[in-house]
Structures are given as structure tokens and as C-alpha cells.
Scaffold this motif. Structure first.
Motif, short mmCIF file in Angstrom:
data_model
loop_
_atom_site.label_atom_id
_atom_site.label_comp_id
_atom_site.label_asym_id
_atom_site.label_seq_id
_atom_site.Cartn_x
_atom_site.Cartn_y
_atom_site.Cartn_z
N GLU A 1 0.83 -1.21 0.00
CA GLU A 1 0.00 0.00 0.00
C GLU A 1 0.87 1.26 0.00
OE1 GLU A 1 -2.60 -0.23 3.29
OE2 GLU A 1 -3.78 -1.93 2.51
N LYS A 2 1.91 1.27 0.82
CA LYS A 2 2.79 2.44 0.87
C LYS A 2 3.53 2.63 -0.45
CE LYS A 2 3.52 2.08 5.87
NZ LYS A 2 4.50 1.83 6.95
N VAL A 3 3.98 1.53 -1.04
CA VAL A 3 4.70 1.63 -2.32
C VAL A 3 3.78 2.13 -3.42
CG1 VAL A 3 5.77 0.24 -4.13
CG2 VAL A 3 6.50 -0.05 -1.78
N ASN A 4 2.53 1.66 -3.44
CA ASN A 4 1.57 2.14 -4.44
C ASN A 4 1.28 3.63 -4.26
OD1 ASN A 4 1.28 -0.37 -5.65
ND2 ASN A 4 -0.33 -1.01 -4.24
N ARG A 5 1.16 4.05 -3.01
CA ARG A 5 0.93 5.48 -2.76
C ARG A 5 2.12 6.32 -3.21
NH1 ARG A 5 0.44 5.30 2.39
NH2 ARG A 5 -1.70 4.54 2.33
N LEU B 1 2.33 9.20 -6.21
CA LEU B 1 2.84 10.54 -5.94
C LEU B 1 4.02 10.89 -6.86
CD1 LEU B 1 2.72 10.66 -2.03
CD2 LEU B 1 1.21 11.82 -3.64
N LEU B 2 4.89 9.92 -7.09
CA LEU B 2 6.02 10.18 -7.98
C LEU B 2 5.57 10.41 -9.43
CD1 LEU B 2 8.70 7.66 -6.67
CD2 LEU B 2 8.78 10.14 -6.53
N LYS B 3 4.54 9.67 -9.85
CA LYS B 3 4.03 9.88 -11.20
C LYS B 3 3.40 11.27 -11.33
CE LYS B 3 2.01 6.68 -13.54
NZ LYS B 3 1.07 5.63 -13.98
N ARG B 4 2.66 11.69 -10.30
CA ARG B 4 2.09 13.04 -10.33
C ARG B 4 3.20 14.10 -10.33
NH1 ARG B 4 -2.76 12.44 -5.82
NH2 ARG B 4 -3.99 10.87 -6.95
N LYS B 5 4.25 13.86 -9.55
CA LYS B 5 5.36 14.81 -9.52
C LYS B 5 6.03 14.89 -10.89
CE LYS B 5 9.82 15.63 -7.28
NZ LYS B 5 10.79 15.15 -6.26
N ALA B 6 6.22 13.76 -11.53
CA ALA B 6 6.85 13.77 -12.85
C ALA B 6 5.98 14.52 -13.86
CB ALA B 6 7.08 12.33 -13.32
N GLU B 7 4.65 14.33 -13.79
CA GLU B 7 3.77 15.04 -14.70
C GLU B 7 3.81 16.55 -14.44
OE1 GLU B 7 2.15 13.96 -17.28
OE2 GLU B 7 2.86 11.91 -16.98
N ALA B 8 3.82 16.96 -13.16
CA ALA B 8 3.89 18.39 -12.85
C ALA B 8 5.21 18.99 -13.32
CB ALA B 8 3.73 18.59 -11.34
N LEU B 9 6.31 18.26 -13.14
CA LEU B 9 7.60 18.77 -13.59
C LEU B 9 7.66 18.86 -15.11
CD1 LEU B 9 10.03 16.86 -11.19
CD2 LEU B 9 9.41 19.26 -11.11
N ARG B 10 7.07 17.88 -15.79
CA ARG B 10 7.03 17.94 -17.26
C ARG B 10 6.22 19.15 -17.73
NH1 ARG B 10 5.86 11.64 -18.99
NH2 ARG B 10 8.02 10.88 -18.84
N ARG C 1 13.36 7.57 -13.09
CA ARG C 1 14.15 6.41 -12.67
C ARG C 1 13.55 5.77 -11.42
NH1 ARG C 1 18.76 9.50 -14.33
NH2 ARG C 1 18.99 10.31 -12.22
N LYS C 2 13.11 6.60 -10.49
CA LYS C 2 12.46 6.06 -9.29
C LYS C 2 11.17 5.33 -9.64
CE LYS C 2 14.34 9.67 -6.25
NZ LYS C 2 13.99 10.83 -5.39
N VAL C 3 10.38 5.93 -10.52
CA VAL C 3 9.11 5.30 -10.92
C VAL C 3 9.37 3.96 -11.59
CG1 VAL C 3 7.11 5.53 -12.44
CG2 VAL C 3 7.85 7.47 -11.07
N ASN C 4 10.33 3.91 -12.50
CA ASN C 4 10.64 2.66 -13.18
C ASN C 4 11.20 1.62 -12.22
OD1 ASN C 4 9.83 3.69 -15.67
ND2 ASN C 4 11.86 4.51 -16.11
N GLY C 5 12.02 2.08 -11.25
CA GLY C 5 12.53 1.13 -10.25
C GLY C 5 11.42 0.51 -9.42
N ILE C 6 10.44 1.33 -9.06
CA ILE C 6 9.31 0.81 -8.28
C ILE C 6 8.49 -0.17 -9.12
CG2 ILE C 6 7.13 1.46 -7.19
CD1 ILE C 6 8.49 4.00 -6.22
N GLU C 7 8.26 0.19 -10.39
CA GLU C 7 7.42 -0.65 -11.25
C GLU C 7 8.12 -1.96 -11.62
OE1 GLU C 7 6.35 1.64 -14.62
OE2 GLU C 7 4.82 2.81 -13.57
N LYS C 8 9.41 -1.91 -11.88
CA LYS C 8 10.11 -3.08 -12.42
C LYS C 8 10.79 -3.93 -11.36
CE LYS C 8 9.16 -1.63 -16.58
NZ LYS C 8 8.13 -2.32 -17.40
N VAL C 9 11.08 -3.38 -10.19
CA VAL C 9 11.85 -4.14 -9.19
C VAL C 9 11.06 -4.34 -7.91
CG1 VAL C 9 13.97 -4.18 -7.83
CG2 VAL C 9 14.02 -3.28 -10.16
N ILE C 10 10.63 -3.24 -7.30
CA ILE C 10 10.05 -3.34 -5.95
C ILE C 10 8.68 -4.00 -5.98
CG2 ILE C 10 9.31 -2.01 -3.94
CD1 ILE C 10 11.45 0.03 -4.61
#
Length: 280
Positions: free
Chosen positions: A24-28, A32-41, A169-178
Motif C-alpha cells: 500500500e505504501k509503495v503504491n501510494r 505521488l512520484l508519477k504526479r510529480k513527474a507530470e507536474a515537472l514535465r 528512474r524512481k518510478v521505473n525502479g518501483i514498477e520493475k523491481v520493488i
């Protein structure tokens, strides 16, 4: 299951609860990281658009400024020595203003014009070409302001680009590894717990069967003992002996008997009896 694709944990309800909480914490955090990436883009695209517009204006402004400078040199002659000799305090200054864009610390350059500073070249061009000199001063002042804005936007774009790359990189690490490791760990715990439950059920069945067998064996031994005590009076016929035996060991395989030529022959014999248990 391969231990490299899961966390080394013990299969228990406590660890299953911990893994679910971590998921649950990892999904949250992933959301949040995806939203941050979209805001930065989004902010990076806005800064890039402004940078491209200022870059186009800056080229024309610098071209006009150097053309006007060439006109002043043609009218008044070489005036570089005069300008260098009369350098004083700067009228245009730059202030660094910190900003925070979606958790990314950036800095923008703000222009501060000090009108109290005396212009040492305010009387330049009084003899000849004063109008062209004033136009040149205004043009270069505008070019300086555009250069400061251009530098500020370029710095912001570089910082946002680095922040977007690190966030992705953090988003991909969470999706592909964690997340795959957490899912594999959860499935491993559930599989082990199901296997333990099946083993416990089988063990209970075996214990119950052994207990029933021991109870049945004790009943048979007590029945054999009573038969041996009553063996003083023999039965009148083989049929009566068989009926008394059937009372001791009720068997579903045993059916009615037939007598042919005076011999007693049962239809089927109890195949699971041992030799010491046979009474005939």
C-alpha cells in the motif's frame, strides 16, 4: 519460487500483513512520484516555450543593438576608451530568488534596476550623434534584460530536466523491481501457508485414523478374549460358528453362505485378516 525475485521472509500471518502494508505504501509513493513527474514535465514545457520565444527575440535585439553600435562608431568615432574610463556602479543588478517546483528547489534571476545610481555616460553624444547614442543605450539595456531572463529560464529547464529524469528512474525502479518482488513475496507466503494447512489437515486425518484403528483393535482383542472364554461349548455346526464369527468381525465383504456336499464355504473371505485372527 526463485528467491532472487522475492524478499527473504518467513511465511507467517505477521509477514503477510507487513507485505500488504508495504505494498500500500509503495503504491501510494508510486502514484505521488508519477504526479510529480507530470507536474515537472508541465512546468518544463512552459519554461521551454518561454525560452524559445525569448531566444528568438534576443537574436533580433542583439542584432539591432550591434547595428546601432556600429552607427554610433560611424558618427562619433571609436568611443570604447571613453566608455571604459567612465565605468561606475551598475544600474541593472541581478537577484537570485529561490523557488520550489513540485519539491524541486530551483532559482530564478530577478532584474533590479537602481535608479539612484548616476549615469556616467548621460552626457555622451552631446557634440554629435546624441540621438543614436541614446538609442544604443536603450537597445543594449533591453538586450541585457533579455539575457538575464534567458539565463534564468535555461537554468530552470536544466534543473527540471534532471529532476524529471531522476523521478522517472524512481518510478521505473518501483514498477520493475520493488512491486514485482512484493507480489512474488505475497504469493510465496500464501502458497506456503496453504501447503502448511494441507499438511496439518492430512496429519489430523492420519492421527484420527490411527486412533480409530487402535480403538477397533482393542474391541477385537476384547471380543477374541470373550470368545476364548466361551469356547468350552462348541457350536453345533459350521454355520453357527460362522455366524458367531460374523458377530465378532462384521465385514461388508462377507455375505450369505452356501452349503454344498456338507462343506461350509463362504462367498468371500476377509482378505485383511491375519493368520492369528482366523478362528477356523
Amino acid at each position: 519460487m526463485n528467491t532472487e525475485n522475492r524478499y527473504p521472509v518467513t511465511a507467517s500471518l505477521f509477514m503477510l500483513r507487513e507485505i500488504k502494508n508495504r505494498q500500500e505504501k509503495v503504491n501510494r509513493g508510486h502514484q505521488l512520484l508519477k504526479r510529480k513527474a507530470e507536474a515537472l514535465r508541465l512546468r518544463g514545457r512552459q519554461a521551454t516555450t518561454e525560452l524559445a520565444a525569448i531566444q528568438g527575440i534576443l537574436g533580433n535585439t542583439l542584432r539591432e543593438a550591434y547595428i546601432s553600435l556600429a552607427a554610433v562608431k560611424f558618427t562619433n568615432g571609436e568611443s570604447n576608451a571613453l566608455v571604459l574610463e567612465n565605468i561606475g556602479e551598475a544600474q541593472i543588478r541581478v537577484q537570485r530568488v529561490p523557488e520550489n517546483i513540485s519539491g524541486v528547489p530551483t532559482a530564478s534571476l530577478q532584474i533590479i534596476e537602481d535608479m539612484t545610481v548616476n549615469d556616467s555616460l548621460r552626457y555622451a553624444g552631446l557634440g554629435a550623434g546624441g540621438h543614436r547614442t541614446a538609442e544604443t543605450k536603450k537597445t543594449f539595456k533591453k538586450a541585457i534584460e533579455l539575457l538575464i531572463k534567458f539565463a534564468s529560464l535555461r537554468n530552470t529547464c536544466l534543473l527540471l530536466d534532471q529532476a524529471v529524469k531522476s523521478t522517472l528512474r524512481k518510478v521505473n525502479g518501483i514498477e520493475k523491481v520493488i512491486m514485482p518482488k512484493l507480489r512474488n513475496t505475497e504469493s510465496y507466503i500464501l502458497t506456503e501457508m496453504d501447503e502448511r494447512e494441507r499438511e496439518e489437515l492430512y496429519r489430523l486425518k492420519m492421527v484420527k485414523a490411527k486412533k480409530n484403528f487402535s480403538q477397533t483393535l482393542s474391541k477385537i482383542k476384547s471380543a477374541k478374549k470373550s470368545v476364548c472364554d466361551n469356547s468350552i461349548v462348541p457350536p453345533a455346526s459350521p454355520k453357527e460358528s460362522f455366524e458367531s464369527l460374523a458377530k465378532i468381525w462384521p465385514c461388508t465383504l462377507m455375505s450369505s453362505t452356501t452349503v454344498s456336499a456338507g462343506d461350509f464355504k463362504p462367498v468371500c473371505y476377509p482378505h485383511n485378516w491375519e493368520d492369528e485372527d482366523l478362528l477356523f
